[in-house]
Design a protein around this motif. Structure first.
Motif, PDB file in Angstrom:
ATOM      1  N   LEU A 122      -2.263  -0.980  -1.394  1.00 30.40           N
ATOM      2  CA  LEU A 122      -0.817  -0.620  -1.743  1.00 30.40           C
ATOM      3  C   LEU A 122      -0.048  -1.909  -2.281  1.00 30.40           C
ATOM      4  CD1 LEU A 122       1.854   1.396  -1.956  1.00 30.40           C
ATOM      5  CD2 LEU A 122       2.250   0.533   0.382  1.00 30.40           C
ATOM      6  N   ARG A 123       0.386  -1.489  -3.273  1.00 36.04           N
ATOM      7  CA  ARG A 123       1.163  -2.914  -3.986  1.00 36.04           C
ATOM      8  C   ARG A 123       2.496  -2.089  -4.475  1.00 36.04           C
ATOM      9  NH1 ARG A 123       0.252  -7.555  -8.228  1.00 36.04           N
ATOM     10  NH2 ARG A 123      -0.749  -8.162  -6.339  1.00 36.04           N
ATOM     11  N   HIS A 124       3.761  -2.886  -3.961  1.00 37.19           N
ATOM     12  CA  HIS A 124       5.166  -2.063  -4.049  1.00 37.19           C
ATOM     13  C   HIS A 124       6.124  -3.269  -3.874  1.00 37.19           C
ATOM     14  CE1 HIS A 124       8.533   0.511  -2.917  1.00 37.19           C
ATOM     15  NE2 HIS A 124       7.599   1.344  -3.196  1.00 37.19           N
ATOM     16  N   GLY A 183       8.026 -16.200  -4.471  1.00 36.43           N
ATOM     17  CA  GLY A 183       6.207 -16.105  -4.446  1.00 36.43           C
ATOM     18  C   GLY A 183       5.694 -15.644  -3.113  1.00 36.43           C
ATOM     19  N   ARG A 184       5.225 -14.381  -3.146  1.00 39.70           N
ATOM     20  CA  ARG A 184       4.964 -14.076  -1.591  1.00 39.70           C
ATOM     21  C   ARG A 184       3.319 -14.533  -1.395  1.00 39.70           C
ATOM     22  NH1 ARG A 184       4.486  -8.131  -4.810  1.00 39.70           N
ATOM     23  NH2 ARG A 184       2.715  -8.979  -6.365  1.00 39.70           N
ATOM     24  N   THR A 185       2.612 -15.171  -2.369  1.00 43.12           N
ATOM     25  CA  THR A 185       1.194 -15.672  -1.829  1.00 43.12           C
ATOM     26  C   THR A 185       1.320 -17.040  -1.099  1.00 43.12           C
ATOM     27  OG1 THR A 185       0.965 -17.076  -3.903  1.00 43.12           O
ATOM     28  CG2 THR A 185       0.441 -14.804  -4.178  1.00 43.12           C
ATOM     29  N   VAL A 186       2.733 -17.772  -1.378  1.00 42.62           N
ATOM     30  CA  VAL A 186       2.856 -18.952  -0.793  1.00 42.62           C
ATOM     31  C   VAL A 186       3.559 -18.584   0.716  1.00 42.62           C
ATOM     32  CG1 VAL A 186       2.915 -20.877  -2.715  1.00 42.62           C
ATOM     33  CG2 VAL A 186       4.888 -19.440  -2.156  1.00 42.62           C
ATOM     34  N   THR A 244       2.350 -22.159  -8.279  1.00 47.81           N
ATOM     35  CA  THR A 244       2.916 -20.827  -8.625  1.00 47.81           C
ATOM     36  C   THR A 244       3.644 -20.510  -9.902  1.00 47.81           C
ATOM     37  OG1 THR A 244       4.774 -20.902  -7.104  1.00 47.81           O
ATOM     38  CG2 THR A 244       2.662 -20.338  -6.062  1.00 47.81           C
ATOM     39  N   ARG A 245       3.631 -19.394 -10.420  1.00 48.13           N
ATOM     40  CA  ARG A 245       4.558 -18.948 -11.423  1.00 48.13           C
ATOM     41  C   ARG A 245       6.071 -18.503 -10.781  1.00 48.13           C
ATOM     42  NH1 ARG A 245       5.651 -13.301 -12.746  1.00 48.13           N
ATOM     43  NH2 ARG A 245       4.641 -12.431 -10.850  1.00 48.13           N
ATOM     44  N   VAL A 246       7.177 -18.923 -11.760  1.00 46.23           N
ATOM     45  CA  VAL A 246       8.445 -18.495 -11.339  1.00 46.23           C
ATOM     46  C   VAL A 246       8.526 -17.000 -11.476  1.00 46.23           C
ATOM     47  CG1 VAL A 246      10.946 -18.743 -12.076  1.00 46.23           C
ATOM     48  CG2 VAL A 246       9.388 -20.868 -11.622  1.00 46.23           C
ATOM     49  N   GLN A 247       8.847 -16.262 -10.475  1.00 47.21           N
ATOM     50  CA  GLN A 247       8.764 -14.913 -10.424  1.00 47.21           C
ATOM     51  C   GLN A 247       9.851 -14.250 -11.165  1.00 47.21           C
ATOM     52  OE1 GLN A 247       5.941 -13.305  -8.175  1.00 47.21           O
ATOM     53  NE2 GLN A 247       5.121 -15.098  -8.761  1.00 47.21           N
ATOM     54  N   LYS A 248       9.536 -14.036 -12.549  1.00 48.24           N
ATOM     55  CA  LYS A 248      10.680 -13.517 -13.357  1.00 48.24           C
ATOM     56  C   LYS A 248      11.569 -12.218 -12.502  1.00 48.24           C
ATOM     57  CE  LYS A 248      11.339 -12.224 -18.380  1.00 48.24           C
ATOM     58  NZ  LYS A 248      10.863 -12.144 -19.464  1.00 48.24           N
ATOM     59  N   PRO A 283      -2.547 -18.462  -8.048  1.00 48.76           N
ATOM     60  CA  PRO A 283      -3.003 -17.050  -7.585  1.00 48.76           C
ATOM     61  C   PRO A 283      -2.982 -16.261  -9.040  1.00 48.76           C
ATOM     62  CG  PRO A 283      -0.731 -17.337  -7.213  1.00 48.76           C
ATOM     63  CD  PRO A 283      -1.084 -18.849  -7.491  1.00 48.76           C
ATOM     64  N   LEU A 284      -2.541 -16.621 -10.144  1.00 47.22           N
ATOM     65  CA  LEU A 284      -2.405 -16.168 -11.360  1.00 47.22           C
ATOM     66  C   LEU A 284      -1.710 -14.939 -11.423  1.00 47.22           C
ATOM     67  CD1 LEU A 284      -6.235 -16.870 -12.546  1.00 47.22           C
ATOM     68  CD2 LEU A 284      -4.287 -18.076 -13.052  1.00 47.22           C
ATOM     69  N   PRO A 285      -0.918 -14.601 -12.502  1.00 46.42           N
ATOM     70  CA  PRO A 285      -1.294 -15.102 -13.942  1.00 46.42           C
ATOM     71  C   PRO A 285      -0.388 -16.321 -14.026  1.00 46.42           C
ATOM     72  CG  PRO A 285       0.480 -13.213 -13.710  1.00 46.42           C
ATOM     73  CD  PRO A 285      -0.159 -13.279 -12.387  1.00 46.42           C
TER      74      PRO A 285
HETATM   75  N1  ASP Z   1      -0.538 -12.149  -8.741  1.00 42.94           N
HETATM   76  C1  ASP Z   1       0.054 -12.873  -7.575  1.00 42.94           C
HETATM   77  C2  ASP Z   1       0.998 -11.682  -7.046  1.00 42.94           C
HETATM   78  O1  ASP Z   1       0.910 -10.646  -7.087  1.00 42.94           O
HETATM   79  C3  ASP Z   1       1.065 -14.097  -8.104  1.00 42.94           C
HETATM   80  C4  ASP Z   1       1.921 -13.955  -9.095  1.00 42.94           C
HETATM   81  O2  ASP Z   1       2.117 -12.647  -9.623  1.00 42.94           O
HETATM   82  O3  ASP Z   1       2.583 -14.575  -9.583  1.00 42.94           O
HETATM   83  O4  ASP Z   1       1.870 -11.973  -6.057  1.00 42.94           O
END
Ligand code: ASP
Length: 324
Positions: A122-124, A183-186, A244-248, A283-285
């Motif tokens: 699940l992704r939410h 950023g949830r990955t960090v 990490t990407r800035v999470q727009k 983690p990409l993108p």
């Molecule tokens: N793909 C990773 C995530 O779903 C990182 C990101 O979207 O920036 O958290």
């Protein structure tokens, strides 16, 4: 399932393997011993994929991939993982074409899918959604990202990447750069690294620092960490640079996003100050944080990182379904 680490099976039931029937909701449920076990299975999966490609380990098992937010890697790697193990997948990536668009609640959607599938990924967009789904479900739920909360399977594959690229974790200096707030990955990776003897550097714009909740946990575990607004202060000592990407999608103020999105950009020039042996991860993108000219640098590990993810997700599926 009930929230982790419990499951329907008696805890400690090792007859069908560790994590059989368990949810994967947060990295907090893992010990170092668990990580060794998971990575051992992931190594076996890697050898299998490289030599045979596909086996029948999960033949007859079905995964429901339920994605309320966009995904390329997580979604397709879970799908590939299931198929390489001989199982099949119900992909729901366009929830607007499902009954979700009619207003169905997350618990009801999950209760529906578990009638057909053996495990749900699940992704939410909401923090805590995976735990909410797990409370309603009888079958294992794997959290593939709950808003700005956690992304435990990404953290596992990130750690596996560090082990594969650098050979060990204890003693390393890991620098996380970019949007540490959303950023949830960090969030997941720092929690997981707190099981090791590491030094963490958090580098971000002042508006995007690591949440207090995470740093408080690190302090409680006596993890050495420091916060910075410039990379050059910490880059020369860094063994792993995790960008990490800035999470727009988490910003209410898009002008603020625009002003921060390229606060840090890694170029070949940046890497001149880095160690010759370092893992550059993402983690990409990526949307501009790492210049494409960096891709040819041997330290650029982000494409290999994706492939390690397949093996880790194969291991997790085999484990929660009692086959590893
Ligand atoms: N793909 C990773 C995530 O779903 C990182 C990101 O979207 O920036 O958290």
């Amino acid at each position: 399932m009930t929230p982790s680490p419990s499951a329907h099976l008696p805890l400690g039931d090792q007859r069908t393997g560790r994590f059989y029937g368990h949810d994967i909701l947060s990295v907090s449920q893992f010990s170092r011993d668990d990580l060794e076990y998971i990575f051992g299975v992931a190594e076996a999966m890697r050898t299998m994929v490289q030599h045979v490609g596909t086996i029948d380990l999960l033949k007859g098992k079905i995964l429901a991939n339920l994605f309320y937010e966009p995904s390329t890697r997580t979604q397709s790697s879970f799908m590939a993982a299931m198929q390489r193990l001989g199982g099949s997948v119900i992909p729901i990536s366009e929830v607007r074409y499902s009954s979700v668009s009619k207003g169905e609640s997350l618990p009801d959607t999950v209760r529906t899918l578990e009638c057909y599938a053996d495990v749900i990924v699940l992704r939410h967009p909401e923090l805590g959604a995976a735990a909410q789904a797990a409370a309603a479900a009888r079958k294992p739920i794997i959290n593939a990202g709950d808003g700005p909360g956690e992304h435990p399977t990404q953290a596992l594959l990130d750690l596996f990447t560090i082990v594969e690229e650098l050979g060990h974790v204890d003693g390393l200096t890991v620098t996380m750069l970019g949007d540490l707030k959303f950023g949830r990955t960090v969030h997941s990776l720092s929690r997981l690294l707190s099981l090791f003897d590491v030094t963490l550097n958090f580098v971000s714009p002042a508006q995007l620092t690591m949440p207090e909740k995470v740093t408080a946990e690190l302090s409680r575990r006596a993890v050495k960490y420091s916060e910075h607004t410039r990379l050059d202060a910490v880059l020369p000592q860094t063994d792993v640079l995790y960008v990490t990407r800035v999470q727009k999608e988490r910003f209410e103020d898009l002008a603020l996003y625009e002003s921060l999105k390229h606060a840090f950009v890694i170029t070949p020039d940046t890497l001149k100050a880095a160690k010759p042996k370092m893992a550059l991860m993402h983690p990409l993108p990526r949307v501009g944080e790492i210049a494409t000219e960096v891709d040819a640098d041997p330290r650029a590990a982000y494409f290999r990182q994706m492939e390690y993810g397949l093996f880790v997700r194969m291991a997790l599926l085999a484990m929660v379904l009692g086959k590893a």
